[in-house]
Structure formats: structure tokens, C-alpha cells
Write an enzyme that holds these catalytic residues in place. Structure first.
Site, PDB file in Angstrom:
ATOM      1  N   ASP A 185      63.175  34.663  34.780  1.00  0.00           N
ATOM      2  CA  ASP A 185      62.477  35.121  36.353  1.00  0.00           C
ATOM      3  C   ASP A 185      63.417  36.520  36.346  1.00  0.00           C
ATOM      4  O   ASP A 185      64.706  36.551  36.295  1.00  0.00           O
ATOM      5  CB  ASP A 185      63.151  34.142  37.491  1.00  0.00           C
ATOM      6  CG  ASP A 185      62.211  34.507  38.717  1.00  0.00           C
ATOM      7  OD1 ASP A 185      61.586  33.709  39.099  1.00  0.00           O
ATOM      8  OD2 ASP A 185      62.285  35.791  39.381  1.00  0.00           O
ATOM      9  N   LEU A 194      64.063  30.590  51.220  1.00  0.00           N
ATOM     10  CA  LEU A 194      64.962  29.483  51.290  1.00  0.00           C
ATOM     11  C   LEU A 194      64.126  27.902  51.886  1.00  0.00           C
ATOM     12  O   LEU A 194      64.696  26.888  51.479  1.00  0.00           O
ATOM     13  CB  LEU A 194      66.150  29.356  52.160  1.00  0.00           C
ATOM     14  CG  LEU A 194      66.885  30.614  51.662  1.00  0.00           C
ATOM     15  CD1 LEU A 194      68.251  30.894  52.626  1.00  0.00           C
ATOM     16  CD2 LEU A 194      67.734  30.382  50.365  1.00  0.00           C
ATOM     17  N   GLN A 195      63.152  27.890  52.701  1.00  0.00           N
ATOM     18  CA  GLN A 195      62.615  26.824  53.115  1.00  0.00           C
ATOM     19  C   GLN A 195      61.705  25.912  52.001  1.00  0.00           C
ATOM     20  O   GLN A 195      61.677  24.652  52.185  1.00  0.00           O
ATOM     21  CB  GLN A 195      61.430  27.369  54.281  1.00  0.00           C
ATOM     22  CG  GLN A 195      61.143  26.014  54.936  1.00  0.00           C
ATOM     23  CD  GLN A 195      60.422  26.506  56.207  1.00  0.00           C
ATOM     24  OE1 GLN A 195      59.636  27.406  56.321  1.00  0.00           O
ATOM     25  NE2 GLN A 195      60.490  25.419  57.356  1.00  0.00           N
ATOM     26  N   LYS A 209      67.429  35.228  40.953  1.00  0.00           N
ATOM     27  CA  LYS A 209      67.215  33.859  41.073  1.00  0.00           C
ATOM     28  C   LYS A 209      67.775  33.187  39.845  1.00  0.00           C
ATOM     29  O   LYS A 209      68.129  32.126  39.980  1.00  0.00           O
ATOM     30  CB  LYS A 209      65.840  33.434  41.243  1.00  0.00           C
ATOM     31  CG  LYS A 209      65.110  34.230  42.732  1.00  0.00           C
ATOM     32  CD  LYS A 209      63.811  33.567  42.681  1.00  0.00           C
ATOM     33  CE  LYS A 209      63.183  33.926  44.002  1.00  0.00           C
ATOM     34  NZ  LYS A 209      61.795  33.704  44.095  1.00  0.00           N
ATOM     35  N   ASP A 253      53.552  32.116  39.644  1.00  0.00           N
ATOM     36  CA  ASP A 253      52.693  31.946  40.986  1.00  0.00           C
ATOM     37  C   ASP A 253      51.604  33.116  40.640  1.00  0.00           C
ATOM     38  O   ASP A 253      51.055  33.528  41.576  1.00  0.00           O
ATOM     39  CB  ASP A 253      53.585  32.436  41.871  1.00  0.00           C
ATOM     40  CG  ASP A 253      54.227  33.762  41.862  1.00  0.00           C
ATOM     41  OD1 ASP A 253      54.126  34.210  40.617  1.00  0.00           O
ATOM     42  OD2 ASP A 253      55.041  34.294  42.777  1.00  0.00           O
ATOM     43  N   ASN A 254      51.236  33.349  39.281  1.00  0.00           N
ATOM     44  CA  ASN A 254      49.990  34.687  39.240  1.00  0.00           C
ATOM     45  C   ASN A 254      49.321  34.247  38.031  1.00  0.00           C
ATOM     46  O   ASN A 254      49.803  33.637  36.942  1.00  0.00           O
ATOM     47  CB  ASN A 254      50.612  35.780  39.208  1.00  0.00           C
ATOM     48  CG  ASN A 254      51.508  36.095  38.059  1.00  0.00           C
ATOM     49  OD1 ASN A 254      51.095  36.372  36.972  1.00  0.00           O
ATOM     50  ND2 ASN A 254      53.035  36.037  38.266  1.00  0.00           N
ATOM     51  N   CYS A 311      49.546  30.953  46.899  1.00  0.00           N
ATOM     52  CA  CYS A 311      50.406  30.294  47.641  1.00  0.00           C
ATOM     53  C   CYS A 311      51.365  30.971  48.641  1.00  0.00           C
ATOM     54  O   CYS A 311      51.815  30.633  49.457  1.00  0.00           O
ATOM     55  CB  CYS A 311      51.062  29.131  46.810  1.00  0.00           C
ATOM     56  SG  CYS A 311      52.463  29.619  45.879  1.00  0.00           S
ATOM     57  N   CYS A 462      45.819  42.453  56.336  1.00  0.00           N
ATOM     58  CA  CYS A 462      46.097  41.021  55.995  1.00  0.00           C
ATOM     59  C   CYS A 462      47.543  40.764  55.793  1.00  0.00           C
ATOM     60  O   CYS A 462      48.299  41.713  56.160  1.00  0.00           O
ATOM     61  CB  CYS A 462      45.150  40.688  54.742  1.00  0.00           C
ATOM     62  SG  CYS A 462      45.536  41.334  53.196  1.00  0.00           S
TER      63      CYS A 462
END
Ligand code: ZN
Length: 506
Positions: A185, A194-195, A209, A253-254, A311, A462
Site C-alpha cells: 500500500d 479510523l471508523q 498505512k 478498492d479499484n 465504497c 458530487c
């Protein structure tokens, strides 16, 4: 057409990622005799759904799967497939996609799970007293025991992507005792991570990360050899990076990364443990082009950029990655130990809000570009993955005029007439609301274009600037000719610049 399912007609179920085109309505009852009739009826009310489902020639797009009672219409008569009252029709795009069961060509035997760790490697491993104590839970399990735990300790697993899913996989594999964990990464920890990315702590904000995850692994299990790849995976480096590992975990994520990882792993014969999330829904599978279908068999091409929300632009509930990531780590352990039933040739679709777990077949595609009989992808270096995923194509073929955040702020301060169209979903607007914006979901733009004044500059906004660019293209195709501008980078890029000048932000 009614909004609530009744006992007559065909029930049409709309996956979460497509509901932006149907005013968020998840389910319809339609009186129709074929799939194409359903699409005609839906698009008479929601014109843009046709554009998402079908290409310009009227064929179903590659990233869309349509099922009649869980059977893919690709195995039936396509759009001409007949429907009768009581049938259920599912519309599933790539992110929320699943595959229907097809009894005609379902493999007769389960794909046998064999350990991917050669015997010679695990036999070199010796367990000392501390390791016997640390790993005692696995040692007591008949299916893992000493042999399985030694295989886990001898294994090398690469985790690509250290967001929410990658973090959960890393925690599980470190605790389980996977000998070498590679972490790839190039991103830094942000407060808004963090959530859902609960491997990182508040004090890690601003750190890479990979460094944060490396520390977390060390705290949990100092016996693990952690290898950091703090770089973006690309066609130039992926083959070399994955060559040192037995299994690759795709927690990216892509789509660019997902097709790149899939192709490189098929070409080098390595299994990929795949996981994806959207709001409350998750997908888990094991793609192995040697033993079964690969990611391209299920999704031959990605959705155009901006068409389906990702996401990161649509939110994730905190416990979802824990569920999906644990299931991914579980597939890794089964591949290493050679025990249990792995998700090769299967995809698990999870909805944790309504608590449904649906396991469906993924059919190996003989015409697959990378794992089929006559592959056209024979080396990752030959493919321009950004172009394949439409990132370049859209810029080249359908340019959209845009405003950067600074220019947008100047225009707002200047006071000249400006129409602002916010195409975000209602729940996104409740977080950050623009006072003078008109709210029009993308799915309603074409039919509500008379609300725009073609004499006035119109700015589309957006979250990230991708759906708004798609909105402008949609409007242009519907014949609107007034001046349209896309807010570059969306509200994510503008909030800090516009906020101080614009006290009316809520
Ligand atoms: Zn394939």
C-alpha cells in the site's frame, strides 16, 4: 408498474449500487413477458437505467449480471429470455454482483482442496515450547493440528491494499502465525479511515498505512516476517512482487488493481482471495484460473468510471470489514492447510443489515481473455489497465468542462448567476449540504432537464467529481446544450477551499 411486490407479475430486484437510477427503490413488480420488456418498462419511468444495463448496440454490458430465479440469462436466451408471473428478476452489477446457480453446467464434483504449501517446506519447520503455547488452539483442531500449523508458519501471503479489509486480514493472519506477510500500500492513514480501518489508531494518522500495519503485526506476533511494499502495484512491478508469495489477497478498492492482480496471478498460477464491500454488503471469493474461474470469468470488463458508486464514495458500516475480512482470512487458512471447502468456483454475497449469506456458482468462461482456451492476455505488460478500466477513454472521447475548487470559489464569490446541481444521494447530503444547490439524482436528470436554465452556467457536484462528470455526459446525450461544468475532485477537494468563504455550509 407498482413500487411494492404483489402476487402477480414479475418481481424485479435492483442491487444497491443500481438504485441511484431508480429513485432508491429496491424492488418492482412488472407485467412483462421477457427481460427486454422489463428493461423497456423500467426505462420508460427511469430513462438512465437502460444506459447502465445495455451498451449502444443494445447488448447487456459485461459488468451487469441478470438472473431469472437465480439463473443467468446468459445461459438462457439473453434479453429474449421469457418471463412468467411469479418469476424473480435480479439486476446485479460488478460491485454487488453474484452468480446464479446453473444446474445444467454446474461442475459435478467439488473442486478438491489441496494444500498449496509443498511438503518439503513445512517439514523444515520446528515448533518450540513458546510456539506450541501460542498456537495451541490450532494444534487442537484435527483439520489443522501440527502439520497444518507448520504449513501456516511456512506460508507466504501478500495482502494488496491496507484499507479496512486488508487490515482485518493482516490481523487474522498474524495471529494465526502465517510465516511471511507481505503488505502492499502506498497510502497514508487519514482521520476518516479510523471508523472502518480499525487496525490503525488515532496516533497513526498521517503515517504510511504500511508502517502502521507493520507495527500492529509486530505487536500482535513478533514471530512474523513482515515485508513492506510501499508502492503502487503496476504492470511493471506486480509479477516480481507476487513471485515471492503463495497466495495474494486482493483487498484493493479499484478495478485497475483488481484486473491487474487477477491477470498476474492467473499467469503465474497463484490463487487470489478476493473481497469487496459496498455499504452493508460484501462479496468474498477465491479466484484461481488454474483450478477454476478467475475474476475476469465473472466480470469480463469493469463498469465505466463514475457509473457505479465505489465504497469510498458511499460509506461502510464499521463491523462490515470485520466480517468480510475474517472470511477472506479463513479462505487463506483453508488454501494453506488444504482442508475445508474453499470458495473456488463460488462467490459468497453477504448482506449484514438484513443478515443474508448467499453462496452462488461462478462459471468458468471458456472464452475468458486470460484463463480461457485461447487467451488474449498473455502478459500484464501488454495491457494498459487504466485504459481497459475506462479511466483514459472517458477523458479522451467525452471531455467534460470542469472547474477546479479555486475557480468554483471565485465564481461563488463573484455573484454572477450560477446554477449548482448536486447529484449525490440523500444520505450524503445530510452530512454536507450546499445551501443553494438543486438536488437531482442522476437517474432523474434526463427527464428533469427543463429545471435547468440553458442561459446560465451550471455546475455539477458530487463527492469525488466522478458521478457529476457522468451526470453531465448523461444530460448531453439527452440533448441538453446549456453550459455545464464539473466540479473537479468533487466536494472532497473543495470543502476546505469553499468552506471558509461560504458561511452557509451546514
Ligand atoms: Zn477467467
Amino acid at each position: 408498474m407498482t413500487d411494492i411486490a404483489e402476487n402477480t407479475g414479475v418481481t424485479v430486484l435492483i442491487a444497491a449500487t443500481l438504485r441511484t437510477f431508480t429513485d432508491r427503490i429496491p424492488e418492482f413488480t412488472v407485467e412483462a413477458g421477457s427481460v427486454s420488456e422489463v428493461i423497456d418498462i423500467l426505462s420508460s419511468e427511469y430513462p438512465d437505467i437502460r444506459k447502465v444495463l445495455l451498451d449502444d448496440d443494445g447488448n447487456i454490458r459485461d459488468f451487469i449480471n441478470i438472473y431469472i430465479n437465480d439463473r443467468s440469462i446468459r445461459e438462457l436466451k439473453g434479453l429474449r429470455s421469457a418471463l412468467k408471473s411469479g418469476d424473480t428478476l435480479l439486476l446485479l452489477p460488478a460491485m454487488a454482483g453474484g452468480s446464479g446457480e446453473n444446474p445444467k453446467i454446474r461442475p459435478k464434483e467439488r473442486i478438491r482442496n489441496e494444500s498449496i504449501i509443498p511438503d518439503a517446506r513445512y517439514k523444515e519447520i520446528k515448533l518450540d515450547d513458546k510456539q506450541i503455547s501460542r498456537y495451541n488452539n490450532h494444534l487442537q483442531l484435527k483439520d489443522i493440528s501440527v502439520k497444518g500449523q507448520k504449513r501456516i508458519m511456512a506460508s507466504k501471503v501478500l495482502i494488496a491494499g491496507l484499507g479496512a479489509l486488508g487490515g482485518v486480514v493482516a490481523q487474522n493472519l498474524a495471529a494465526a502465525g502465517v510465516g511471511t506477510i507481505g503488505i502492499a500500500d502506498f497510502d497514508k492513514v487519514d482521520l476518516n479511515n479510523l471508523q472502518t480501518q480499525i487496525i490503525h489508531s488515532t496516533r497513526d494518522v498521517g503515517r504510511p498505512k504500511a508502517a502502521s500495519v507493520k507495527d500492529a503485526i509486530k505487536r500482535m506476533n513478533p514471530l512474523i516476517n513482515t515485508v513492506v511494499h510501499q508502492e503502487r502495484l503496476s504492470a511493471d512491478n506486480i509479477s516480481e512482487i507476487i513471485s515471492g508469495y503463495d497466495i495474494v489477497v486482493d483487498a484493493t478498492d479499484n478495478y485497475v488493481s483488481r484486473y491487474l492482480i487477477n491477470d498476474a496471478c492467473v499467469l503465474s498460477g497463484k490463487p487470489v482471495v478476493y473481497g469487496a464491500m459496498y455499504q452493508f454488503e460484501g462479496l468474498v471469493s477465491v479466484f484461481d484460473g488454474v483450478k477454476g474461474p478467475c475474476f475476469r470469468c465473472q466480470f469480463p470488463s469493469p463498469p465505466p468510471e463514475g457509473l457505479v458508486p465505489t465504497c469510498s464514495s458511499s460509506g461502510t458500516e464499521t463491523p462490515l470489514p470485520g466480517t468480510v475480512g475474517s472470511l477472506m482470512a479463513n479462505e487463506v487458512i483453508k488454501l494453506i492447510t488444504g482442508k475445508g471447502e474453499v470458495l473456488v468456483g463460488k462467490i459468497l454475497a453477504i448482506d449484514i443489515w438484513n443478515l443474508s449469506f448467499r453462496k452462488s456458482d461462478v462459471i468458468k468462461d471458456a472464452g475468458c481473455a486470460v484463463c480461457g482456451k485461447r487467451p488474449t492476455v498473455t502478459s500484464v505488460e501488454e495491457i494498459d489497465y487504466e485504459d481497459f478500466c475506462g479511466l483514459k477513454r472517458l477523458d479522451e472521447e467525452e471531455p467534460v468542462e470542469s472547474l477546479d475548487p479555486q475557480e468554483f470559489a471565485r465564481r461563488l464569490a463573484g455573484g454572477a448567476p450560477l446554477t449548482i446541481i448536486d447529484v449525490r444521494e440523500p444520505h450524503e447530503r445530510s452530512i454536507l449540504r450546499f445551501p443553494d444547490a438543486i438536488y437531482i439524482p442522476i437517474g432523474q436528470l434526463a427527464r428533469r432537464q427543463n429545471e435547468l436554465d440553458p442561459e446560465v452556467d451550471t455546475v455539477f457536484i458530487c463527492k469525488e467529481g466522478k458521478r457529476s462528470a457522468f451526470a453531465i455526459r448523461t444530460l448531453r446525450e439527452a440533448g441538453y446544450t446549456g453550459p455545464c461544468y464539473n466540479l473537479k475532485g468533487g466536494l472532497d477537494a473543495s470543502a476546505e477551499i469553499v468552506l471558509p468563504n461560504e458561511g452557509a455550509w451546514l
